[in-house]
Design an enzyme around this catalytic site. Structure first.
Site, PDB file in Angstrom:
ATOM      1  N   TYR A 157     -47.446  33.098 -74.015  1.00 47.99           N
ATOM      2  CA  TYR A 157     -47.151  32.990 -72.590  1.00 47.99           C
ATOM      3  C   TYR A 157     -47.328  34.344 -71.910  1.00 47.99           C
ATOM      4  O   TYR A 157     -47.908  34.449 -70.819  1.00 47.99           O
ATOM      5  CB  TYR A 157     -45.716  32.477 -72.427  1.00 47.99           C
ATOM      6  N   ILE A 190     -35.480  29.608 -63.429  1.00 48.74           N
ATOM      7  CA  ILE A 190     -35.350  28.950 -62.131  1.00 48.74           C
ATOM      8  C   ILE A 190     -34.458  27.731 -62.323  1.00 48.74           C
ATOM      9  O   ILE A 190     -34.753  26.862 -63.149  1.00 48.74           O
ATOM     10  CB  ILE A 190     -36.718  28.520 -61.576  1.00 48.74           C
TER      11      ILE A 190
END
Length: 261
Positions: A157, A190
């Site tokens: 990632y 988030i």
């Protein structure tokens, strides 16, 4: 919809999902923008567009695979023919690659992630450069706080998001003379439905409550909480607006103080 930071602007958003993508679109519309929604799943686009239009906003849904040259070209042509201008492009589309150690990583998943996250963002930026040059507009790339750490299993990632950052910085330099600003927003966790589901899985695995998982995670940030999708989107809207007219080539971390750049 009252006038705001993006009043009269046309904003194109790729990667419109139920979390951050939705918030970027609704927050841009709330600030006065006409919002063009681009993603592969048309039903998802329609849901977000309906929400915006119910509050008086204007939208255009264009189902688009940003890994496809022809599809992106059609998107750019459709938008410019319909509205005659583009003021901001938000590249939010991404794919999470193999979340394994590099020793066990899946190379094809890394390739797919780079194709969507990095090359997809570049393909979109190339397609909209002429229109953005006319409007002296902005590009905002959605990155990640993975840039700030090297935790196990996040290597693939980080490779994709680091490549996206390097590309964004170079685009800022190359497109600056044409009046186009290119910036990056790097969220941490988030607090969306997806993360709530994940925390539920973690809680079940370790025999604790989701609230405890949240508290343990949030305790690592200065504000002691996790940002909401709308809070990330508000930072995106700012960078897309004229209020950030002298800001380019920068990365804005939005993580409640979990990491300090």
């Amino acid at each position: 919809m009252s006038a705001g930071m993006l009043d009269g602007s046309v904003v194109v958003v790729s990667g419109v999902g139920p979390g951050l993508g939705r918030s970027i679109c609704t927050q841009a519309a709330a600030e006065g923008a006409t919002v063009v929604l681009a993603a592969r799943t048309e039903s998802r686009l329609r849901e977000v567009a309906a929400e915006i239009e119910a509050h008086g906003g204007t939208t255009l849904c264009v189902p688009t695979d940003i890994t496809d040259d022809a599809a992106v070209t059609r998107l750019a042509e459709t938008v410019t023919e319909r509205f005659g201008r583009v003021d901001a492009l938000v590249n939010n589309a991404f794919a999470v690659p193999s979340m394994r150690s590099f020793e066990r990583t899946d190379f094809q998943q890394i390739r797919d992630s780079l194709d969507l996250t990095v090359l997809g963002g570049l393909r979109m930026t190339q397609a909209f450069t002429p229109a953005l040059a006319e409007s002296k507009g902005a590009v905002v790339m959605i990155n990640s706080a993975v840039l700030r750490h090297s935790e196990p299993r996040y290597g693939s990632y980080k490779v994709a998001k680091s490549a996206l950052l390097a590309m964004s910085q170079t685009l800022a330099t190359e497109l600056g003379p044409r009046g186009i600003r290119v910036n990056t927003v790097a969220p941490g966790y988030i607090w969306s439905d997806q993360l709530k589901w994940y925390f539920g899985q973690v809680a079940e695995k370790y025999g604790i409550t989701p609230e405890q998982v949240y508290e343990q995670t949030a305790s690592r940030s200065d504000l002691g909480r996790l940002p909401e999708p709308d809070e990330i989107a508000q930072a995106v809207v700012f960078l897309a607006s004229r209020r950030a007219s002298a800001i380019t080539g920068q990365t804005l971390d939005v993580n409640c103080g979990e990491y300090h750049a």
